[in-house]
Design a protein around this motif. Structure first.
Motif, mmCIF file in Angstrom:
data_model
loop_
_atom_site.group_PDB
_atom_site.id
_atom_site.type_symbol
_atom_site.label_atom_id
_atom_site.label_comp_id
_atom_site.label_asym_id
_atom_site.label_seq_id
_atom_site.Cartn_x
_atom_site.Cartn_y
_atom_site.Cartn_z
ATOM 1 N N UNK A 120 20.112 -6.990 -59.907
ATOM 2 C CA UNK A 120 18.689 -5.871 -60.173
ATOM 3 C C UNK A 120 17.558 -5.351 -59.238
ATOM 4 N N UNK A 121 17.856 -5.341 -58.315
ATOM 5 C CA UNK A 121 17.491 -4.451 -57.033
ATOM 6 C C UNK A 121 17.980 -3.634 -55.942
ATOM 7 N N UNK A 122 19.688 -4.016 -56.719
ATOM 8 C CA UNK A 122 20.791 -3.668 -55.583
ATOM 9 C C UNK A 122 20.629 -3.667 -54.209
ATOM 10 N N UNK A 123 20.287 -4.847 -53.982
ATOM 11 C CA UNK A 123 20.126 -6.165 -52.433
ATOM 12 C C UNK A 123 21.863 -5.274 -51.942
ATOM 13 N N UNK A 124 23.288 -5.990 -52.265
ATOM 14 C CA UNK A 124 24.037 -5.648 -50.994
ATOM 15 C C UNK A 124 24.150 -3.819 -51.419
ATOM 16 N N UNK A 125 24.079 -3.341 -52.201
ATOM 17 C CA UNK A 125 24.050 -1.555 -51.970
ATOM 18 C C UNK A 125 23.585 -1.264 -51.138
ATOM 19 N N UNK A 250 32.106 -4.577 -68.932
ATOM 20 C CA UNK A 250 31.308 -3.802 -67.899
ATOM 21 C C UNK A 250 32.300 -2.765 -67.697
ATOM 22 N N UNK A 251 34.251 -2.645 -68.260
ATOM 23 C CA UNK A 251 34.380 -1.123 -67.827
ATOM 24 C C UNK A 251 34.332 -0.438 -69.334
ATOM 25 N N UNK A 252 33.496 -0.906 -70.190
ATOM 26 C CA UNK A 252 32.463 0.289 -71.421
ATOM 27 C C UNK A 252 31.021 0.406 -70.687
ATOM 28 N N UNK A 253 30.912 0.062 -69.942
ATOM 29 C CA UNK A 253 29.740 0.142 -69.187
ATOM 30 C C UNK A 253 28.301 -0.622 -69.541
ATOM 31 N N UNK A 257 24.079 -5.629 -64.873
ATOM 32 C CA UNK A 257 24.232 -6.254 -63.696
ATOM 33 C C UNK A 257 24.771 -8.129 -63.820
ATOM 34 N N UNK A 258 26.337 -8.317 -63.322
ATOM 35 C CA UNK A 258 26.322 -9.722 -63.411
ATOM 36 C C UNK A 258 26.815 -10.426 -61.894
ATOM 37 N N UNK A 259 26.069 -11.397 -61.829
ATOM 38 C CA UNK A 259 26.060 -11.958 -60.507
ATOM 39 C C UNK A 259 26.708 -13.977 -60.396
ATOM 40 N N UNK A 291 30.585 -2.454 -59.562
ATOM 41 C CA UNK A 291 29.144 -2.006 -57.841
ATOM 42 C C UNK A 291 27.738 -2.444 -58.243
ATOM 43 N N UNK A 292 27.961 -3.064 -59.666
ATOM 44 C CA UNK A 292 27.088 -3.762 -59.993
ATOM 45 C C UNK A 292 27.251 -5.508 -60.855
#
Length: 337
Positions: A120-125, A250-253, A257-259, A291-292
């Motif tokens: 959710x918070x894009x921590x890894x990126x 995911x390819x459909x946009x 996010x997925x964990x 990336x999500x």
């Protein structure tokens, strides 16, 4: 007697040996192996009456026949799940099978929340950027979870622990299970049809075992019901999600996010160092390109508290076997002599 343990992690081994030594005081020896038990490695179990296995060992009918022929009489699984063991074949062969029916639910529930918050918070990126001294916020905007809807699929001990945390965030609570948990109801959870949960939840977290009825519980139809900006977390078993359907989504946009701490083809991959090899699992490699999507290697259970409980229960299961006892942890009882 020498007892052999398969798939032993480096951080797990000292805890396992300590509990083993305290329980058996030199009466039995423990052999710890990092390799996994499968059709190729079963000869290493020859002559061992008791085998300790883990969730990524393969104990199908062929492996169990080889174990029985080599003298194995008891299998002690160091996990709650047992979908990797052919229990019917084990019973036919007269093998005793035990598992760890419960350990710290907080370990898995807290890690599931770590995955949810990280995507959710894009921590890894963000962490990758700041390591390169890139301190921009572009593409890192998250959203509050307070006031949004958490959909908890499976409200046993782990699902309930997850629900308590969601309640602390101030989320609306939806649940799906075969029975309603009074503890979750007391937190304000509303049980509903699975389809409604998928359709209304902003965050879906999976906490059910992998059974024939739950295999690919999250399929193309379920994913189509989910909001385009929903978050999906799986810290239970990989086979709950249809990976091909998830990739199409995911390819459909779609999906914020997925964990994933588990993957349906993780056996032979997770817990191993594959960094110097070509990744031949195309679906897993494809998942890693989004990336999500955040994938971890089945570590949700891996806290000292949980592993100590797993080890202690495994030792108790062996003591019960030696004493001719069975209990709640016994999946297959020994055949009458």
């Amino acid at each position: 007697m020498e007892i052999v343990a398969y798939g032993v992690q480096a951080d797990e081994e000292p805890l396992l040996r300590e509990a083993f030594d305290q329980a058996f005081a030199g009466r039995h020896r423990l052999r710890c192996l990092s390799l996994f038990l499968d059709r190729d490695t079963t000869p290493t179990a020859d002559g061992h009456e008791i085998v300790l296995c883990c969730v990524n060992d393969t104990l199908d009918a062929e492996v169990l026949r080889s174990l029985a022929a080599g003298g194995t009489r008891m299998i002690a699984q160091r996990s709650t799940g047992f979908n990797n063991i052919d229990l019917t074949a084990a019973e036919e062969l007269g093998l005793t099978v035990a598992r760890v029916s419960a350990y710290s639910p907080y370990a898995v529930a807290e890690f599931a929340w770590a995955l949810a918050l990280a995507v959710d918070r894009r921590i890894v990126r963000a962490a990758h950027r700041t390591r390169e001294f890139d301190f921009r916020l572009d593409g890192l905007m998250g959203r509050d979870l307070h006031g949004r809807t958490a959909g908890v699929v499976g409200t046993g001990r782990i699902g309930t622990a997850f629900t308590r945390i969601a309640h602390g965030f101030g989320m609306r609570l939806l649940g799906w299970d075969i029975t309603e948990n009074p503890d979750c109801l007391a937190l304000g959870m509303r049980y509903t049809a699975r389809e409604r949960l998928f359709a209304e939840a902003d965050l879906v977290s999976l906490h059910v075992p992998l059974l024939s009825d739950t295999h690919h519980l999250v399929d193309a139809q379920a994913l189509a019901l989910m909001k385009d900006d929903a978050i999906l977390v799986n810290s239970s078993r990989g086979g709950l999600i249809d990976t091909d359907a998830l990739l199409d989504t995911l390819r459909a946009g779609r999906l914020r996010g997925v964990g994933l701490d588990v993957y349906e083809e993780e056996a032979g991959l997770f817990f191993l160092d594959k960094s110097l090899e070509v990744m031949t699992d195309e679906r897993l490699a494809r998942l890693m390109t989004f990336n999500n999507v955040l994938v971890t290697s089945h570590q949700a259970y891996f806290t000292r508290d949980a592993v100590e409980q797993i080890v202690a229960t495994t030792v108790t299961n062996m003591e019960d076997y030696f004493a001719g006892r069975t209990g709640d942890n016994t999946l297959v009882r020994p055949s009458p002599s």
